[in-house]
Motif scaffolding. Sequence first.
Motif, short mmCIF file in Angstrom:
data_model
loop_
_atom_site.label_atom_id
_atom_site.label_comp_id
_atom_site.label_asym_id
_atom_site.label_seq_id
_atom_site.Cartn_x
_atom_site.Cartn_y
_atom_site.Cartn_z
N GLY A 313 12.64 -7.41 51.30
CA GLY A 313 11.72 -6.30 51.09
C GLY A 313 12.39 -4.95 51.06
O GLY A 313 11.72 -3.92 50.96
N LYS A 314 13.75 -4.93 51.18
CA LYS A 314 14.52 -3.68 51.26
C LYS A 314 13.89 -2.73 52.27
O LYS A 314 13.73 -1.53 52.02
CB LYS A 314 14.60 -3.01 49.88
N ILE A 315 13.56 -3.28 53.43
CA ILE A 315 12.83 -2.53 54.45
C ILE A 315 13.74 -1.50 55.11
O ILE A 315 14.66 -1.84 55.84
CB ILE A 315 12.25 -3.49 55.53
N GLY A 316 13.50 -0.23 54.83
CA GLY A 316 14.27 0.86 55.44
C GLY A 316 15.61 1.13 54.79
O GLY A 316 16.30 2.07 55.17
N LEU A 317 16.02 0.33 53.82
CA LEU A 317 17.37 0.44 53.27
C LEU A 317 17.53 1.61 52.29
O LEU A 317 18.63 1.85 51.79
CB LEU A 317 17.78 -0.87 52.58
N ASP A 318 16.44 2.33 52.02
CA ASP A 318 16.56 3.52 51.19
C ASP A 318 17.13 4.70 51.97
O ASP A 318 17.54 5.70 51.39
CB ASP A 318 15.19 3.90 50.60
N ASP A 319 17.20 4.56 53.31
CA ASP A 319 17.78 5.61 54.15
C ASP A 319 19.24 5.26 54.44
O ASP A 319 19.54 4.16 54.91
CB ASP A 319 17.01 5.73 55.47
N GLU A 320 20.14 6.19 54.18
CA GLU A 320 21.58 5.91 54.27
C GLU A 320 22.03 5.56 55.69
O GLU A 320 22.85 4.67 55.89
CB GLU A 320 22.37 7.12 53.76
N THR A 321 21.48 6.25 56.70
CA THR A 321 21.90 5.98 58.08
C THR A 321 21.44 4.60 58.54
O THR A 321 22.16 3.90 59.25
CB THR A 321 21.33 7.05 59.03
N ILE A 322 20.25 4.19 58.11
CA ILE A 322 19.76 2.85 58.46
C ILE A 322 20.56 1.80 57.70
O ILE A 322 20.92 0.75 58.25
CB ILE A 322 18.25 2.73 58.16
N LEU A 323 20.85 2.07 56.43
CA LEU A 323 21.64 1.15 55.62
C LEU A 323 23.01 0.92 56.27
O LEU A 323 23.51 -0.22 56.30
CB LEU A 323 21.82 1.72 54.21
#
Length: 1063
Positions: A313-323
């Motif tokens: 679901g690409k959950i949260g992976l749009d944020d660089e720090t979370i990625l």
Amino acid sequence: MDENLVSEFLRQSSCFFSSNTEEQLPAHAYFQELVYNPIGLQLSSYVLLQDTSHQSVYLASQVLFNLITKKWSLFSHECRLSLYKHILSNLVSKGEDIYKAGNMVLLSLLRLLCRIARQSWNDSTEFTKLPTYALEFLTQSPVYICIGLQLIDTLIEDMSPSSENALTQHKRNAKQFQQDSLPALFGSCTSALALTLSESYSESDKSGIILLFLKILVNILEFGQNDAENTDFFEISPSQNPGWGTLQSIDTSRQIFELYQYMLRLSNKEAAQNCLKFQALYLSINKNFFTSQDIRISIIIQIVQGIREILQGKIGLDDETILYEFVRLVAKLTSSKALFDVKNHMNLLEFLGKIFYFTKNSIETDVPDNIIHYQLLFWDFLCPEVKTFPEDLKKCIVEITKSYITLMLTKDDRVDDEEMLLAELSVICSLSRADFEGITSWIIMKFEELALIVLTNQEAAVQLEIMVYILSVIIIENKKIYSKFVAPKRDGTIRPKASETTYEEHMINGNLAYHILQLMSYIDVNPSLKSTGLVKACLSFLRSFIKLYFNKEVSSNVSGTFTALASKLQLENESLVLSHILGKLFTHLQEATQNTYKVCLEMFSDIIDGTRLITHPLENSTFLVCGNIGFSDNNAIEILSTYSQNRFTFMDPLIINKSRRYFITAISRLYYMSNVKLSMSFEVLFSPISLCIETALQTNNIIMMQNALYDLRGVLEGSLDSDHMTKFFDWFYPKLSEPLSVFICSNWDKREIAIPFLKFLKELSFNRTERLSFAFKDSHKGFSLFKYCEKNIISFFTLILNSANPADLYTDKYKPISQALVIFTRLITSGCISLKALPKDLSIKQTLELALLSIVTIPIEDMISYVKIFKIVFELLQLITCTAELRALAFYSLPHDKSAQLLYIINEGIQSLDQSIALVSLVTLKNIVRDLCLPKEPPAYDIKLNFRMIQSEPLKKLLKTIFLMVLRGEAKNLGIINRILLGLINLNQVYYREICPELTFAQGTERQPLIVQGLEALWNNLNFNWFQLVGQDDPIQIEKNMHCAGSFEKRLEVFVKLLSQAA
């Protein structure tokens, strides 16, 4: 307290927070100076205890925090306890007001509170109760929960053994805190977190509280990781503590992933990051922690499932720090070997497919480098398992490697930092293990394509440069020895025997080297390419090649490399390969730029390091061999002759370059190996150095003298036996040595002269391969060498003691002192003068005193912070106290405050986590305690009695430290410790009786009965007279008490064993 001082403090507090810069700056200066003002402690404590305003409390706590860190000895026990209780009381009674005043005020108070507790941890049980007090806040309102959580978080951070400038005793306290307090904190925080989730707090309150809980849980797990040698695995101890129960639950991981999604819905990205950090740390916990491996496998499967869902679901992976945290978690799956343990319990291919497309997409979209790095680490750790995984895995790794190389060829900005570029490229050589031949062939094809473009129209030079660096790391990896793609076993089973790189693989390396040498030939005839970074890149490859193939430990398989090279270069035989490379090297040395000069000199040094003189058993002749191929006599003679005639233009005495030392060392070694066939004297060979020194003396040229010192050190480093050393000293002393000393004495204040000269003396006094013992033992030359070095370090120590502290303490004071101490220690142990003769030497007392006085100018905190360079301090102290004459000469005759400082240094040393420092410190203390307990033996009794009376406080501190080490089970060298402990108790009987109950109580309720029982058994019916209880102090009785040391040692061993079994 003077009201004027208090009023000024309050006025400056207002100015400190003023919006007017003219008021701010003097206020900042006032509070900075207050840390060094004698009234600072008393004034700041008074203001803090009066609670005048939040601003003044904040500044007072900041001043006190700095004072307690830098000047701990100023704080009495009563002062610390009153501050500690006052802050705690205020947090309870005025917590809401402090919280509303802002995070700045609250955190300053919490930092001070925790620092007091940390540095007083074993002084009173009141300080060890701080974790319990903190947990009481968690049962109250949201504000108090936040205060309690911030207190716990600050305490964990401050107690962490990685805290900067932490003294050894604080590191040991950290271990005790980890064992006694962390499990309870973890268990209570997980329970309180579950309760918080069920409470009807507002979303903002709940979000902030959950974030603090998650930070604490992560910090607790990281606390164990700080001490681990390998951060991919760390122990949690004691693993059976019920506080760790949550980690044994198979539901914990799933709940953390649910919390991750909940925090994202609340837009709390920091909390979401901590959820992923927690999972990564969870994977790193050692297998032995889990009560059942089935539980551990279930937990890993839960984490893998969570990763799959996030990817899906690409959950949260749009944020660089979370990625970033997510890819670290993915990498931890393989670095911790967790994925290998569950590969038979899941659909591995499907999971690897998802990670493959995720990695490929990241590389193609050029996400930040650190994110790609962790994604590649996932595949890197899979490479050793490639044979045990499906064939598709190999294809995935090859495809990812090619994609990454293609990406790196676009990074034009990387070539400016060679070290950073090589670090980034190093993962390629690891990934190449999956299919070395296939990946190498593809790389060579790309190399040839780029080389053709560069040579045709001189475009793509930067891309070719990067490709050359890739070949450098590939060749290093190929030469390494591996256990043919079999992962290390962690379950105790025997690993397959490692096998060396094959003949065929060395043929590939020869092919790689040929491509680089050909490129260098094209560059040589194309001036426009010499200005690019290609020259430096090619030399970097060549240096890697030389290090690997021209060394003394190469195997017979490497002949494949030289066979390939000789064939490609159309040389008659393999031995001409070395001549060809030497020709390239000296060509580039003559034209070297600042970027390539160092690497060229180091390459020549590497070649000579790999060269040895071989005697033919039948023909009784000698010949030189470098690695496995011959080193031509003509080459050696030509190199040495050219140097002696000063025809190497790159050795310009007016251009400073430290790397020239490597070249001179190589010249020196080559001379000694070739001397049989060379009609050249030592004086003639090194006449360029003599000329450089003479010219520097005549012209007072600092640069020339600096280069001459580098060269002198190089000659010494190439002198490996007594004959070499004799030749050097006959040449150097006194013709060059005396004028050099005069020059140095007038230039000690110049760093560029002082440091090279100390390093030269350090090498001169180094008994490398017993070269001094055999050449100069008890001889006139040995005495001359000793006195020459001693004269110069006396001059240096005198300068240090009479000079103000420099701006750069480490470079301009600490490091030179440590080098001077190394020189002095080496002189004493070199054998040039016997230890028995030392006390009779008139100047040795002055040298000893100056050395010790220089040592005590260094704060203990700094000495421990730079323990690597100050290890020599503890070795010298042991050496000085090894004979009664030397102890009387130096140790007991020092000013009282200086000898007290030395005892405090020894106290720190015996607690050191470096066992060599701990051991020499214990031996030093044993010698001193033995003196004080045996009045009839030298030195004179009145000297020792006076010392004992004046130094009663340091001796008590040493007793407390040793006793605590025994109670904690940290006493490693009982054979030495038993006599020290008995002696210190003997000298401080009343104090021992006072601290026994307190220290026993501080060990916790579970261990108290065991300690009481053990101490009774230790002293029961022991022939030891407790004479101080009736006010006597009889030196004869002190000596008699030491006669029971044998019985005491046996009982102490039983006591320690009992405590360790209970632990």
